[in-house]
Structures are given as structure tokens and as C-alpha cells.
Write a protein that holds these residues in place. Sequence first.
Motif, short mmCIF file in Angstrom:
data_model
loop_
_atom_site.label_atom_id
_atom_site.label_comp_id
_atom_site.label_asym_id
_atom_site.label_seq_id
_atom_site.Cartn_x
_atom_site.Cartn_y
_atom_site.Cartn_z
N VAL A 1 0.82 -1.20 0.12
CA VAL A 1 0.03 0.06 0.05
C VAL A 1 0.68 1.38 -0.23
CG1 VAL A 1 -2.05 -1.34 1.05
CG2 VAL A 1 -0.17 -0.13 2.54
N GLY A 2 2.17 1.30 0.24
CA GLY A 2 3.08 2.45 0.30
C GLY A 2 3.25 2.61 1.90
N HIS A 3 4.27 3.66 2.06
CA HIS A 3 4.86 3.90 3.43
C HIS A 3 3.75 4.98 4.04
CE1 HIS A 3 7.33 4.59 6.97
NE2 HIS A 3 7.81 3.55 6.67
N PRO A 4 3.47 4.79 5.32
CA PRO A 4 2.49 5.90 5.88
C PRO A 4 3.22 7.21 5.91
CG PRO A 4 2.45 3.87 7.08
CD PRO A 4 3.53 3.61 6.09
N PRO B 1 1.34 9.18 -1.99
CA PRO B 1 0.60 9.51 -0.55
C PRO B 1 -0.87 8.81 -0.63
CG PRO B 1 1.66 11.31 -1.50
CD PRO B 1 1.79 10.52 -2.66
N GLY B 2 -1.48 8.71 0.08
CA GLY B 2 -2.95 8.20 -0.03
C GLY B 2 -2.89 6.58 0.62
N VAL B 3 -1.77 6.33 1.50
CA VAL B 3 -1.61 5.14 1.88
C VAL B 3 -2.61 4.63 2.92
CG1 VAL B 3 -0.03 3.68 3.36
CG2 VAL B 3 0.98 5.50 1.91
N ALA B 4 -3.15 5.41 3.76
CA ALA B 4 -4.21 4.96 4.57
C ALA B 4 -5.54 4.80 3.83
CB ALA B 4 -4.63 6.06 5.72
N ALA B 5 -5.81 5.61 2.91
CA ALA B 5 -6.90 5.47 2.02
C ALA B 5 -7.06 3.98 1.28
CB ALA B 5 -7.22 6.54 1.15
N ARG B 6 -5.76 3.98 0.68
CA ARG B 6 -5.55 2.55 0.03
C ARG B 6 -5.84 1.09 1.20
NH1 ARG B 6 -1.75 5.53 -2.76
NH2 ARG B 6 0.01 4.94 -1.62
N ALA B 7 -5.21 1.37 2.11
CA ALA B 7 -5.38 0.23 3.19
C ALA B 7 -6.90 0.11 3.54
CB ALA B 7 -4.46 0.78 4.54
N ALA B 8 -7.44 1.16 3.67
CA ALA B 8 -8.89 1.03 4.02
C ALA B 8 -9.73 0.52 2.99
CB ALA B 8 -9.41 2.60 4.57
N ASN B 9 -9.55 1.05 1.85
CA ASN B 9 -10.18 0.40 0.64
C ASN B 9 -10.05 -1.18 0.53
OD1 ASN B 9 -11.80 2.32 -0.79
ND2 ASN B 9 -9.87 3.30 -1.46
N ILE B 10 -8.87 -1.81 0.71
CA ILE B 10 -8.49 -3.10 0.30
C ILE B 10 -9.27 -3.87 1.74
CG2 ILE B 10 -6.70 -4.59 0.77
CD1 ILE B 10 -4.90 -2.40 -0.45
N ILE B 11 -9.17 -3.34 3.01
CA ILE B 11 -9.96 -3.89 4.12
C ILE B 11 -11.49 -4.27 4.02
CG2 ILE B 11 -10.26 -3.95 6.67
CD1 ILE B 11 -7.55 -2.69 6.70
N LEU B 12 -11.83 -2.99 3.68
CA LEU B 12 -13.46 -3.11 3.44
C LEU B 12 -13.80 -4.15 2.26
CD1 LEU B 12 -14.21 0.69 4.63
CD2 LEU B 12 -14.53 -1.34 5.85
#
Length: 375
Positions: free
Chosen positions: A163-166, A358-369
Motif C-alpha cells: 500500500v505504500g509507506h505511511p 501518498p494516500g496510503v491509509a485510504a488504500r489500506a482502508a479500501n483493501i480491508i473493506l
Amino acid sequence: MNKFNNSIWINVGEASGDMHGAMLAKELMKHDPELKVMGMGGSDMEKAGCDIRYSMQLINLVGFTEVFPKLPRLLKLFREIEDVFKKERPKAVILVDCPDFNFRLVKIASRLGIPVYYYITPQVWAWRQGRAKFLQKYVSKILCILPFEQPFFKERGVEAQYVGHPLLDIIPLSELDSIDPDPELVGILPGSRSREISSLLPEFARAAEMLLKDFPHLRFSIARAPNVTEEKLRRYWPEHLPVSISQPEDRYGLMRRSNVIMAASGTATLECALIGTPTLVAYKMAPLTAFLAKLIIRIKYASLANIIPDKLVLPEFLLHNATAENFYLQVKEWVGNPESASAVREELVHLRELIGEPGVAARAANIILSDLNAK
């Protein structure tokens, strides 16, 4: 067993995890405003709107030598969290680093049929690689923050996605890129731990003293960590040697304004690298600790700025090589020969490209949901 509720548990154990957990929680709730995020964390997660059931202070001081005296309390804490899982039935548990505590939660969630996601995984590629088998057995998906982690885990049968680095969501890179480095400024990052400061800052000071004989125009500035007083820093810096103390909120500004940096090994060296400043990496440890580390650590480099591209971009001066003389020679080369510093800057541009966007947290959230919806 009861069906899952529209809630997610996030578990963090220290300050950086609290910050990253908070950013992930915000993105999860942005995607699903009805979602309830709860867990173990600190003030950042609480400000993000999480229901903090347990403070991370309960576990963030637990080290190898402290585990046994605190074992009864920890076992009680695990039982309490298991009871919360049974009652609340979160539809997922998200773990942030902190393997010594979180690996126990993995098993608890697994017993209850709750999917587990690991965000900011333990550095099992560096040591204790056997832990990958544990993750393969119990974790639904790993969200990797380093580009080489995904192939490492996939080779071992672990479902992993990069997802990239926070740090990309934290460092204001576009803003910093507009600042021109000051050719006369040398930044100094002695770390935040007492042992780091006491062992490295006097060596950095001796190097600075030698450098001033060659380059009298140089100025030096020390980055003060939030938990370190200015008085403590000056205790390890000679009174006759001019130095300014940069405040914690100006950390990234100092990194960018500096022509070159002398830094203690850690997250700071990756921050300097992403910002684009030539940085020497220094680290000292007790002889016995160093001996044991050599036996178990399976990596060539200490800094992520070198581990990620798998080449020596930032020079490393570790253990007995962490001396004022070596620091002096390296900085002298960069200051006296600007082309050598420019070559490092070019390498750091490539490093930033490797890390991602950038946008790491958003990508992580998308993947989880998305994964949860698919289940």
C-alpha cells in the motif's frame, strides 16, 4: 455464534502506531460513516473518533526484560479483550506492528472466527523469519508498507498487498520541495532515547568541531525530539561550539533546509531520505547486544533508505565505526565536493519513486473493506 456487528477493532502499542492507526480509522469511517471503530490506542486514535477501550500505555513499556513481572497483568488483559471480542463481535481486527502483544490477539480473534488484517507488519524479513508461517496460518491479509515485503510474504504463502509507506501521508513533501537547502547548514538528529543521545551527540559535536576548521562558515542545528529537553541536548554539546536547537514542530523543515545531516539510525533517516537530504546513518549499541544482533539479524543494511533499494545510498557508520573521525570525513566530502552530495540526492529521488504515492491509509482502508465485503 452471533453475526458480526458493523465495528472494527484496531490495536496499537506505541506512539507511531497510534498516529498511523488514527489515519486508518479516519479513512475507514469516511468510507462507512455507520462504522464503529474501537480498540487499544492513544490520544491520536481517540481524536480520530475511535472508542478507546484500553490505553496503549498498558503495553508500550513492555520489553523483553519486563515481560515476566507483568505477565499476570498481561494475561488478565488478554482475557478482557477476548471478552470484548465475544460481546462486540467486530467484523475485523486490524493490528499495527507490536508483535509481542498482537500475535496473541491474532490467535484470540482466529478462535472466534474474526478476520485479522496486519497493517505495518513486524520486520520478520530482518529477523525471526519463521514468524511468516504464523502469519500465513492466522492472518487474512497483510498490508505491506515496504515494496520488498509483498514478494517476501507471498513467497511464504502469506496473502500480502503493498500500500505504500505511511510517512508519505505525513511528510508534506510537495511543500518541502519548494525549499532550497542552505549550503552552510548541517542538521543533527541524535535520536530520542537517552542512550542514543549520550553515545552519539558527543561524537557529532567532535565532528562539527573538526569541520569548522575546514569550513568556518558552517552552522549546526540539532533537532529536538518531543520528549527531550534542550538542557539535555546541551549537556552533550560543548559550550564553546555554536549550535541552534530546532523545535519538534520544525523537524521536517530542518531536514529540508540542511545541506547534509548527521543522524541516529531510525525512522528519521528514512524521513531525511524521502525529503531528499544526504544523511549519514550512525548507530551504537552495547558490545553484547551487538554480538547477539549479528547472530539473528538477516539484513545487509541498517537504514530503510538502503534496505528498500538494496544498495548503499546513505553511508552507515555502525558500532565501532560510529566515530567523530568517520563522521567528519563523510561530511567533509559532501561539503567540499558538492557533486558527491548531488549524486546522493539523485539516488534519493529514485528512492521516493520506489516508495510510492501518498494516500496510503485510504488504500489500506479500501483493501480491508473490499475484502470484508467479498467475504
